[in-house]
Design a protein around this motif. Structure first.
Motif, short mmCIF file in Angstrom:
data_model
loop_
_atom_site.label_atom_id
_atom_site.label_comp_id
_atom_site.label_asym_id
_atom_site.label_seq_id
_atom_site.Cartn_x
_atom_site.Cartn_y
_atom_site.Cartn_z
N LYS A 157 4.22 11.14 2.36
CA LYS A 157 3.22 11.75 1.49
C LYS A 157 3.33 11.18 0.08
CE LYS A 157 3.19 16.10 4.05
NZ LYS A 157 3.42 17.58 3.97
N PRO A 158 2.21 11.17 -0.71
CA PRO A 158 2.27 10.65 -2.07
C PRO A 158 3.30 11.39 -2.92
CG PRO A 158 -0.01 10.92 -1.39
CD PRO A 158 0.84 11.57 -0.33
N ARG A 159 4.09 10.63 -3.65
CA ARG A 159 5.06 11.23 -4.56
C ARG A 159 4.34 11.79 -5.78
NH1 ARG A 159 9.29 6.56 -5.69
NH2 ARG A 159 10.12 8.17 -7.09
N PRO A 160 4.91 12.78 -6.45
CA PRO A 160 4.28 13.32 -7.66
C PRO A 160 4.08 12.24 -8.71
CG PRO A 160 6.07 14.74 -6.91
CD PRO A 160 6.15 13.48 -6.10
N PHE A 161 2.99 12.36 -9.46
CA PHE A 161 2.66 11.37 -10.48
C PHE A 161 3.82 11.15 -11.45
CE2 PHE A 161 1.00 10.30 -14.71
CZ PHE A 161 0.30 9.13 -14.43
N GLY A 185 8.85 0.61 -13.37
CA GLY A 185 8.27 -0.61 -12.84
C GLY A 185 7.18 -0.44 -11.81
N TYR A 186 7.20 0.64 -11.01
CA TYR A 186 6.21 0.81 -9.96
C TYR A 186 4.77 0.69 -10.44
CZ TYR A 186 9.40 2.60 -6.29
OH TYR A 186 10.35 2.73 -5.33
N SER A 187 4.52 1.16 -11.65
CA SER A 187 3.14 1.34 -12.11
C SER A 187 2.57 0.15 -12.89
CB SER A 187 3.07 2.59 -13.00
OG SER A 187 3.85 2.43 -14.18
N VAL A 188 3.35 -0.89 -13.12
CA VAL A 188 2.92 -1.97 -14.02
C VAL A 188 2.08 -3.01 -13.28
CG1 VAL A 188 3.64 -3.74 -15.66
CG2 VAL A 188 5.01 -1.65 -15.41
N GLY A 189 0.88 -3.24 -13.78
CA GLY A 189 0.04 -4.32 -13.28
C GLY A 189 0.12 -5.53 -14.18
N PRO A 192 0.79 -1.24 0.00
CA PRO A 192 0.00 0.00 0.00
C PRO A 192 0.82 1.28 0.00
CG PRO A 192 -0.94 -1.59 1.52
CD PRO A 192 0.38 -2.16 1.08
N ASP A 193 2.07 1.23 0.51
CA ASP A 193 2.88 2.44 0.61
C ASP A 193 3.82 2.63 -0.59
OD1 ASP A 193 4.66 0.41 1.07
OD2 ASP A 193 5.45 1.21 2.95
N ARG A 194 3.61 1.89 -1.66
CA ARG A 194 4.54 1.95 -2.80
C ARG A 194 4.72 3.37 -3.33
NH1 ARG A 194 4.46 -2.02 -8.04
NH2 ARG A 194 5.45 -3.35 -6.47
N PHE A 195 3.67 4.16 -3.34
CA PHE A 195 3.72 5.47 -3.98
C PHE A 195 4.00 6.61 -3.01
CE2 PHE A 195 0.55 3.17 -6.83
CZ PHE A 195 1.52 2.80 -7.74
N LEU A 196 4.40 6.28 -1.78
CA LEU A 196 4.69 7.31 -0.79
C LEU A 196 6.18 7.64 -0.78
CD1 LEU A 196 2.53 6.10 2.24
CD2 LEU A 196 1.89 7.67 0.39
N GLY A 197 6.48 8.91 -0.50
CA GLY A 197 7.86 9.32 -0.36
C GLY A 197 8.37 9.09 1.05
N ALA A 216 -2.26 7.29 -1.63
CA ALA A 216 -2.14 7.23 -0.17
C ALA A 216 -3.10 6.16 0.34
CB ALA A 216 -2.45 8.58 0.45
N PRO A 217 -2.62 5.20 1.13
CA PRO A 217 -3.51 4.12 1.60
C PRO A 217 -4.43 4.54 2.73
CG PRO A 217 -1.30 3.80 2.44
CD PRO A 217 -1.21 4.96 1.50
N VAL A 218 -4.12 5.66 3.40
CA VAL A 218 -4.93 6.14 4.52
C VAL A 218 -5.22 7.62 4.30
CG1 VAL A 218 -5.01 6.53 7.02
CG2 VAL A 218 -3.91 4.47 6.11
N GLU A 219 -6.45 8.02 4.57
CA GLU A 219 -6.82 9.43 4.44
C GLU A 219 -7.68 9.82 5.64
OE1 GLU A 219 -9.64 11.76 1.39
OE2 GLU A 219 -7.77 11.04 0.47
N ASP A 220 -7.26 10.85 6.34
CA ASP A 220 -7.97 11.33 7.53
C ASP A 220 -8.18 10.21 8.55
OD1 ASP A 220 -8.13 13.83 6.35
OD2 ASP A 220 -10.07 13.39 5.44
N GLY A 221 -7.21 9.31 8.61
CA GLY A 221 -7.28 8.23 9.59
C GLY A 221 -8.09 7.02 9.16
#
Length: 558
Positions: A108-112, A119-123, A99-104, A421-426
């Protein structure tokens, strides 16, 4: 002699069978793909055969938008059975995804722009398993026959059109880090330009293998190793995507999502697609208004459409995700009483101004989806002589997906459709990244039925989050305003951003800016990345196709 004359007279009186007129039609976003679909219909193939041939041809001539390195959804009506089916071929997150793959490092979420290429984005791609499942159920021609047009195009080459050339220019700066993709599409030290002839022998070779051996040639063996290596050793954001991830992929049957609109029934794809639910929410909220009386030139029509749109998207972004992982209140979101309450918030005379998610029946504890789709994708439609109807949307997400390639095809960047972000406002986010999960999508392949239960309209679109509204607008234009399928998808588009409504630049809809502002809306004018395809049943029973004039696509009769 008299006996011969009598016999001849008898033959003359017997009814002579007259071959039925061909009823088939195909529509795709590129004429060469449409021709591939027409070829299958003329060879006696089904609508599914034609659609698979278009999918494969689009991989060759429209590689920036879709292909076997991506995934999609199919909505299928059986002409002989009357049964509606939908199949989910959406990509899945590999086992290594967290879930935290895209966090810096700051949490916080890294820029798109940092997480999209590489590789991060490949499904795990789903297109070929989807095609395999559809062909096994509704195909008539041999599997290998469906590959012939695409192999010819890849082998013999095709002329690069303006749309592909523009996509190549767009991604050219990124390809300094992606030499494999640049080697495919650059010529003489520059991206290939409009009018150049492009050949893709590597793609032709893998298509031949898949044609001969079936999808296992993609999901196992040399191709699986090549795909895994491209992601695991990507020049940017390398991360494991294993051969086991590929071997374990399955396309899934899903229940169709259907709902009423006036005397028609609109059906489409359920979660992990948000398309049908959100389209049905928009339609359910505008249904009480006299859109047919107001017409397309009255600001009140666009006012209520715009209000319904933002209320529906608020629900979409709160509640929707992959039903295999999260609880989605499917029935509640399109519950008639709930939509009536939501619609009551809408006024044709003034702007609501705030668009919060509602509380549909069965809603789970607070979650939010917050997906991050970009404009891409392709849609195609096929109808055959038996009355089978196929509405199919396919994608690799951004232009050329992740910018990674294996054996001549682009690998998707669909994992960026997960919430970053896997969590928002808790609270846990419904659309958070998890291993094996399918990201939320706006793809909205749609089939509409009349009061007698007969299919009369099929439509879908490309363009990220705008897809839902392209489909909703086309449905309103066709069924309320009496426009043809062609006119409906060509009509100017309404969308929204963080500031307010957006009307499509260069269309008649620009005239609505001042009247909508007078109702309290904040309105901007902008170009929108739109591309739709459709088919409609005419009053005489024949089907005809439609293709978006914003694209080079077309439709062809059988």
């Amino acid at each position: 002699m008299k006996k011969l004359i009598a016999f001849a007279a008898l033959l003359f009186l017997l009814p002579i069978p007259i071959p039925a007129l061909a009823q088939g039609v195909v529509s795709a976003a590129d004429p060469r793909a449409t021709a591939a679909g027409q070829e299958m219909l003329r060879a006696g193939g089904s609508a599914t055969d034609a659609a698979i041939a278009m999918l494969l041809a689009l991989n060759v001539v429209e590689p920036q938008s879709s292909g076997i390195g991506g995934g999609g959804f199919i909505v299928h009506h059986g002409g002989g059975t009357g049964v509606l089916d939908t199949i989910d071929g959406r990509e899945t997150a590999p086992a290594a995804a967290r879930p935290d793959r895209f966090l810096g490092t700051d949490g916080k979420p890294r820029p798109f722009v940092e997480i999209w290429p590489g590789g991060y984005s490949v499904g795990v791609p789903g297109s070929l398993r989807l095609a395999e499942r559809a062909h096994a159920r509704w195909g008539k021609l041999a599997w290998a026959r469906l590959f012939e047009p695409a192999i010819r195009l890849a082998d013999q080459g095709f002329v690069v059109n303006a749309r592909l050339a523009a996509s190549l220019r767009q991604v050219a700066p990124v390809w300094k880090d992606f030499p494999a993709m640049r080697a495919l599409y650059w010529k003489g030290g520059r991206p290939m330009a409009e009018g150049d002839t492009f050949r893709n022998p590597a793609l032709a070779a893998i298509l031949r293998r898949i044609a001969a051996e079936g999808p296992e040639a993609f999901y196992a063996g040399d191709n699986a190793r090549a795909l895994s290596d491209a992601v695991t050793n990507a020049p940017r954001n390398p991360v494991p995507l294993t051969q086991a991830d590929l071997a374990g992929y399955r396309a899934k049957d899903r229940p169709a999502i259907c709902g009423p609109y006036r005397q028609w029934t609109i059906c489409g794809m359920g979660p992990p697609s948000s398309g049908a639910l959100t389209v049905l929410q928009v339609m359910g909220m505008v249904e009480r208004f006299p859109l047919a009386t107001w017409g397309r030139d009255d600001a009140r029509s666009w006012q209520v459409i715009g209000e319904a749109m933002r209320l529906a998207y608020a629900d979409r972004d709160r509640y929707q995700g992959d039903r295999d992982f999260v609880e989605v209140p499917v029935a509640g979101l399109i519950d008639r009483a709930y939509l009536k309450r939501r619609s009551a918030m809408i006024s044709a005379a003034k702007t609501l101004g705030r668009y919060d998610a509602g509380s549909p029946p069965g809603a789970p504890a607070r979650v939010t989806a917050t997906p991050g789709e970009v404009a891409g994708t392709t849609h195609f439609v096929a109808v055959d002589d038996d009355g089978d109807v196929v509405s199919w949307t396919n994608t690799v997400e951004s232009a050329f997906g992740s910018q990674l390639t294996a054996n001549g095809y682009a690998l998707n960047n669909e994992l960026t459709d997960f919430s970053h972000a896997p969590v928002e406002d808790g609270y846990l986010v419904a659309n958070r990244l998890q291993p094996g999960k399918r990201p939320l999508s706006s793809m909205a392949p749609t089939i509409v039925y009349d009061a007698a239960g007969k299919p009369v309209f099929a439509v879908g679109a490309a363009g990220g989050r705008t897809i839902i509204m392209q489909v909703a607008k086309a449905l309103i234009a066709h069924f309320d305003w009496g426009l043809s399928a062609q006119e409906s998808i060509a009509l100017g588009q309404l969308f929204f951003d963080k500031q307010g409504l957006v009307v499509e630049q260069g269309t008649a809809l620009e005239a609505m800016k001042a009247p909508l502002e007078a109702l309290g809306q904040r309105v901007s004018v902008a170009k929108l990345g739109l591309k739709a395809n459709a088919a409609e049943k005419l009053p005489d029973g024949r089907w005809t196709g439609a293709a978006d004039p914003r694209s080079p696509g077309n439709s062809l009769q059988q």
